[in-house]
Design a protein around this motif. Sequence first.
Motif, PDB file in Angstrom:
ATOM      1  N   LYS A 331     -53.597  -1.812 -26.048  1.00 64.24           N
ATOM      2  CA  LYS A 331     -52.816  -0.681 -26.557  1.00 64.24           C
ATOM      3  C   LYS A 331     -53.436  -0.059 -27.806  1.00 64.24           C
ATOM      4  CE  LYS A 331     -48.543  -3.120 -25.279  1.00 64.24           C
ATOM      5  NZ  LYS A 331     -47.279  -3.676 -25.806  1.00 64.24           N
ATOM      6  N   ASP A 376     -45.965   2.505 -27.138  1.00 61.93           N
ATOM      7  CA  ASP A 376     -45.728   1.080 -26.892  1.00 61.93           C
ATOM      8  C   ASP A 376     -44.664   0.885 -25.815  1.00 61.93           C
ATOM      9  OD1 ASP A 376     -46.138  -1.790 -27.867  1.00 61.93           O
ATOM     10  OD2 ASP A 376     -43.972  -1.556 -28.074  1.00 61.93           O
ATOM     11  N   LEU A 378     -43.984   3.002 -23.367  1.00 59.07           N
ATOM     12  CA  LEU A 378     -44.572   3.396 -22.075  1.00 59.07           C
ATOM     13  C   LEU A 378     -45.470   2.295 -21.526  1.00 59.07           C
ATOM     14  CD1 LEU A 378     -45.455   7.137 -22.820  1.00 59.07           C
ATOM     15  CD2 LEU A 378     -43.555   6.254 -21.455  1.00 59.07           C
ATOM     16  N   PHE A 379     -46.223   1.656 -22.403  1.00 62.99           N
ATOM     17  CA  PHE A 379     -47.059   0.536 -21.953  1.00 62.99           C
ATOM     18  C   PHE A 379     -46.203  -0.620 -21.453  1.00 62.99           C
ATOM     19  CE2 PHE A 379     -50.823   2.319 -24.121  1.00 62.99           C
ATOM     20  CZ  PHE A 379     -51.790   2.004 -23.176  1.00 62.99           C
ATOM     21  N   VAL A 381     -43.263  -0.447 -20.070  1.00 61.79           N
ATOM     22  CA  VAL A 381     -42.759  -0.073 -18.734  1.00 61.79           C
ATOM     23  C   VAL A 381     -43.866  -0.195 -17.694  1.00 61.79           C
ATOM     24  CG1 VAL A 381     -41.836   1.820 -17.378  1.00 61.79           C
ATOM     25  CG2 VAL A 381     -40.967   1.430 -19.682  1.00 61.79           C
ATOM     26  N   PHE A 382     -45.069   0.263 -18.052  1.00 60.52           N
ATOM     27  CA  PHE A 382     -46.184   0.207 -17.112  1.00 60.52           C
ATOM     28  C   PHE A 382     -46.538  -1.229 -16.753  1.00 60.52           C
ATOM     29  CE2 PHE A 382     -50.819  -0.316 -16.626  1.00 60.52           C
ATOM     30  CZ  PHE A 382     -51.004   0.389 -15.457  1.00 60.52           C
ATOM     31  N   PHE A 383     -46.670  -2.106 -17.761  1.00 58.03           N
ATOM     32  CA  PHE A 383     -47.036  -3.495 -17.484  1.00 58.03           C
ATOM     33  C   PHE A 383     -45.952  -4.212 -16.691  1.00 58.03           C
ATOM     34  CE2 PHE A 383     -49.831  -3.192 -21.431  1.00 58.03           C
ATOM     35  CZ  PHE A 383     -50.981  -3.042 -20.684  1.00 58.03           C
ATOM     36  N   ALA A 385     -44.052  -2.741 -14.529  1.00 52.17           N
ATOM     37  CA  ALA A 385     -44.104  -2.219 -13.156  1.00 52.17           C
ATOM     38  C   ALA A 385     -45.231  -2.845 -12.349  1.00 52.17           C
ATOM     39  CB  ALA A 385     -44.273  -0.695 -13.198  1.00 52.17           C
ATOM     40  N   VAL A 386     -46.356  -3.155 -13.009  1.00 53.07           N
ATOM     41  CA  VAL A 386     -47.490  -3.735 -12.269  1.00 53.07           C
ATOM     42  C   VAL A 386     -47.461  -5.273 -12.301  1.00 53.07           C
ATOM     43  CG1 VAL A 386     -48.940  -1.734 -12.694  1.00 53.07           C
ATOM     44  CG2 VAL A 386     -48.981  -3.656 -14.307  1.00 53.07           C
TER      45      VAL A 386
END
Length: 388
Positions: A331, A376, A378-379, A381-383, A385-386
């Motif tokens: 990040k 932070d 958004l990251f 949420v992204f992590f 989700a994956v």
Amino acid sequence: MDAQAPSPTPSVKVDHDGDKFTATFGGSWTVSGADSAERAIKALDPLSAPGRGQHAAEVTFDLGNVTTADTAGAWIIHRERARAEFVGNRVKLANVSQRMEFLLDEIENHIPQLLDRPRQPPAIVRCLSSVGQSTVSIGHDFVNLLSMLGVFGFRLSTVFSHFSRLRVISVLSHFDRACRGAVPIVMLMSFLVGLIVAQQGGFYLSSFGATIFVVDMSGILILRELGVLLAAILVAGRSGSAFTAEIGSMRMREEVDALNVLGLDPVEVLVVPRLIALILALPLLAFLSDIAAIIGAMLISWSNLGISPDVFLRRLNEVVTPLEFWVGIAKAPFMALIIGLVGCSEGLKVGGSSESLGRQTTSSVVKAIFLVIVVDGLFAVFFAAVGI
């Protein structure tokens, strides 16, 4: 020597013939006789009485017998003329001396105009208007940020395709100030936050007999979130504001315009070295922040919870994988890019006043910290989700 003769007392005599009135002024109309002038002028009260406009009259102010006058006396005469005209009378002046005409003209030209105060809209309208203006301002800031990002990307590609245009000395200078200068405060703040996180977590986990899990909580929370976030917030307040102040001061002294005159691109000279230095500095600061925070958590666990350092480190090695560390470090370059873009773009908005410099510096810090927290989130949420 003969004593000076006293000035004649102001006087007003009103004669009328049907609807024609003649007011004859006499004596000295000066500030020393203002009280006498106010008493004498009461003879004109019937000409300005309410309802007088229904029987408009032609009024003549004969000033031929006025021996001397100053601004105070001329203002009284002008005031009574205005009162008589206000109710509809037609007033004209007769036998006016050159001095009196000058005084009356000056008074007419310097009467303050009454400004109509605009009506205040209802509170709900003002609230909605404020929200709308804030929304438009946020939209403009977003567009300016994207524009600065595009220009930076273009100039960066130019620099790397023509490496001789990269100002290495400038990059190293900014890296030294942004990284080495920030190490003490970043590590101190991270150390204290690590202490607090472990102490609070251990206090509640001990109630369930799960004290050892304070290691899991501290390690994952610090490596994934707190370390990089603390470093980014401190850099935003320290280096981001410095970028705004430096570029803003150059704008105030017209040094940015001088670069344009010399044929140099201000973005390439001022923005690119700062952003490269910050992108290189923040991951290193985030790493040091992680170390300081974990040391703080380990010390409080040892002193308050009875978890020795070797047990703490062994448990930390079991539950925390390198992935947790890299998730946090990944990040840092993006947060550094946001901080640098905001700081430089706000600096280029500075006008020619110190007030503008202070306002844009404050705006730079607030926007940078806000966007760092948004990034932070958004990251996170992204992590999630994956599945990382």
